[in-house]
Design an enzyme around this catalytic site. Structure first.
Site, PDB file in Angstrom:
ATOM      1  CB  THR A  34     -84.763 -58.008  -4.834  1.00 25.06           C
ATOM      2  OG1 THR A  34     -84.939 -59.566  -4.901  1.00 25.06           O
ATOM      3  CG2 THR A  34     -83.258 -57.690  -4.817  1.00 25.06           C
ATOM      4  CD  GLU A 112     -84.317 -60.216  -8.360  1.00 25.57           C
ATOM      5  OE1 GLU A 112     -84.102 -60.136  -7.137  1.00 25.57           O
ATOM      6  OE2 GLU A 112     -83.502 -61.019  -8.924  1.00 25.57           O
TER       7      GLU A 112
END
Ligand code: RBF
Ligand code: MG
Length: 176
Positions: A34, A112
């Site tokens: 991420t 994220e």
């Protein structure tokens, strides 16, 4: 345009952010990397949970490489996206997680983005432009890491279906 349960929020939410260093857990533990971004006023208004949309990386070509320390103490190279190939600078579907990661009991709220594409290199310090188009589910706790991974993979499939069924292809949101 759709309105979320908080009536002050209307999609699309389109913003740019700089990619910062996260926990280094996404790639190594989950196999689902991420791009971490700072929480801002607009993201903070969203209820914690999982969202989907489109994104695009914008390298900061004028910046030199630098080494920065991640929260786990590891040194990571910030190349500001300078290793990205042309293909990797395309528009991709994304899923976004906002909140405290109940499975990991994070102390701070994080945001994220998992970009639905396989990249050759890291791109810490690059910019990312993202368009949030909708909400998927709340953040959950799980009994095992495999359940977390399976659920994230279902989020990815759900996002791909939603974005495909949209009349828009993603391109409409981004200026070249
Ligand atoms: N963390 C959780 O603790 N619970 C979740 O339900 C959860 N869902 C996620 C869904 C997506 C699409 C993504 C990209 C991440 C999710 N995470 C969740 C965060 C995950 O734990 C985190 O990305 C890694 O720990 C790396 O920081
Ligand atoms: Mg991360």
């Amino acid at each position: 345009m759709t309105v979320s349960n908080d009536t002050s929020i209307t999609y699309p939410i389109q913003q740019q952010a700089s990619i910062i260093a996260g926990f280094g857990r996404g790639s190594s533990e989950l196999g689902i990397p991420t791009a971490n971004i700072p929480i801002n006023t607009e993201l903070n208004k969203l209820e914690p949970g999982i969202y989907y949309g489109w994104c695009k990386l914008i390298p900061l070509t004028a910046q030199c490489d630098e080494i920065k320390k991640r929260v786990d103490g590891k040194d990571v190279l910030f190349n500001h996206g300078n290793e990205l190939t042309n293909e990797e600078k395309d528009i991709f579907p994304m899923v976004m997680s906002i909140g405290w990661n109940p499975y990991y009991h994070n102390k701070d709220k994080t945001a994220e983005v998992h970009i639905i594409h396989k990249f050759h290199e890291n791109f810490y310090g690059s910019k990312i432009e993202y368009v949030v188009l909708g909400y998927i589910r709340p953040e959950l706790n799980f009994n095992s890491i495999d359940e977390l991974i399976d659920t994230i993979n279902s989020d990815i499939e759900y996002a791909k279906l939603k974005l495909k069924s949209d009349e828009l292809s993603g391109k409409e949101y981004f200026t070249k």
